[in-house]
Design an enzyme around this catalytic site. Structure first.
Site: not given
Length: 369
Positions: A298-300
């Site tokens: 979800w972050h990267a």
């Protein structure tokens, strides 16, 4: 968000807060929703278009009486694919290339929550205006927390002026600003010399550890500061958002840490990734791995965050093996229990602090193969 743009955003939120109480009661939710739309229109018109279209589509899908499950599944799959593509494109971007719409990381999760709950029949009757106000709540657009629609509906129905709530909201805003400006920007960056551009593996062992410690401290004070501001402004407008942090670096184990860190995201993963995966596989290891991979990616979309998710999944799985010892620890003499608790906090802190360092090291080793 660029720090030079924060003052206009603060001024806008203050104006919306005042206006949302001054206009007649039936227009107040509309003012709040339009205030969020105006904020996006100023900072990220593309994000306004994406969120606006997504709000109408998800509301329409949730209203289906036939084939709703199919529609929900297809919509969620489309949202996930679009977010992953934009996230990957932003990582590869240069110059004027593709950029992830501002706030999309949060409103995608809110939309998935809404669709799942609607499909399960857990939401009370509501209008498109109610749902749009939820999606465009100004204080939660850019930094969360990831609030739930049923809680928002309750607040919308009970919303009344309350001096005590307003005062607490002001206090949270001041506390959040203090975390960001005084602790994050002044102490950690200016005085202690933390820089996100520093090579996390540069220097000796002490330098590497110091960088990891400062990195997590800066992340906590900056992110929790913005969460405090979001929660505070929501309170000023008459809404209560979920807490996002609860002294995470005092956690006694990695499970306790994830109950204290980015709470709105970790509980979202628990409800919409872990629980369904556990129900289908009956395997804690598979369910927790799926949850942490989703949380990391979800972050990267990157090898680094893939490894970071696996790192925490491994830690949670190992910790679960030791939970059977908890009753025996409770029967130990108080001095031993207190010593063990202090050691457990220290061990958990270091496991978390070293997570980015370890995953960066493994990532570089893989890249050399």
């Amino acid at each position: 968000m660029n720090e030079g743009l924060l003052l206009p955003a603060f001024a806008w939120l203050c104006a919306i807060t005042a206006l949302a109480w001054l206009v007649p009661a039936r227009w107040q939710p509309l003012v709040v929703g339009l205030g969020g739309g105006g904020l996006l229109a100023w900072y990220a018109p593309a994000s306004l278009a994406v969120l606006g279209a997504g709000t109408v589509v998800s509301f329409s899908v949730a209203r289906l009486t036939r084939l709703r499950s199919v529609g929900v599944s297809l919509t969620i799959a489309g949202l996930a694919a679009a977010y992953a593509a934009l996230l990957w494109g932003s990582r590869q971007a240069s110059g004027l290339s593709l950029i992830l719409p501002l706030g999309m990381a949060y409103y995608v999760l809110r939309t998935v929550h809404y669709l799942v709950e609607a499909n399960l029949g857990r939401l009370r009757p509501h209008s498109l205006a109610d749902y749009a106000t939820y999606q465009f709540l100004p204080s939660a657009l850019f930094f969360g927390p990831i609030h739930r629609f049923d809680e928002f509906q309750r607040d919308l129905a009970r919303r009344r002026w309350d001096n005590a709530v307003f005062s607490r909201g002001l206090g949270r805003i001041l506390a959040g600003a203090g975390k960001i400006v005084v602790i994050g920007n002044f102490i950690l960056v200016e005085r202690l010399g933390y820089s996100a551009q520093t090579d996390p593996l540069g220097g000796g062992a002490l330098d590497i550890y110091r960088h990891g410690l400062l990195s997590w401290a800066n992340l906590y004070f900056q992110f929790s500061g913005y969460s405090d501001i979001g929660i505070g402004f929501a309170a000023l407008m008459g809404f209560r958002l979920r807490e996002n942090f609860d002294w995470p670096f005092l956690a006694r184990n990695i499970g306790d840490f994830w109950r204290r860190w980015h709470i709105s995201l970790s509980t979202w993963c628990r409800d919409y990734v872990y629980a369904p995966a556990m129900a289908r596989t009956r395997s804690h290891l598979l369910a927790i791995t799926a949850s942490m991979l989703v949380l990391g990616l979800w972050h990267a979309i990157s090898l680094h965050y893939l490894l970071w998710g696996l790192y925490h999944a491994l830690g949670l799985s190992i910790w679960r093996r030791f939970t059977a010892l908890a009753p025996a620890m409770g029967r130990l003499p108080a001095p031993i229990r207190h010593t063990w608790t202090a050691f457990a906090v220290f061990l958990t802190l270091n496991f978390v602090v070293l997570s980015f360092t370890v995953t960066t090291l493994v990532e570089r080793l893989i890249e050399r193969i």
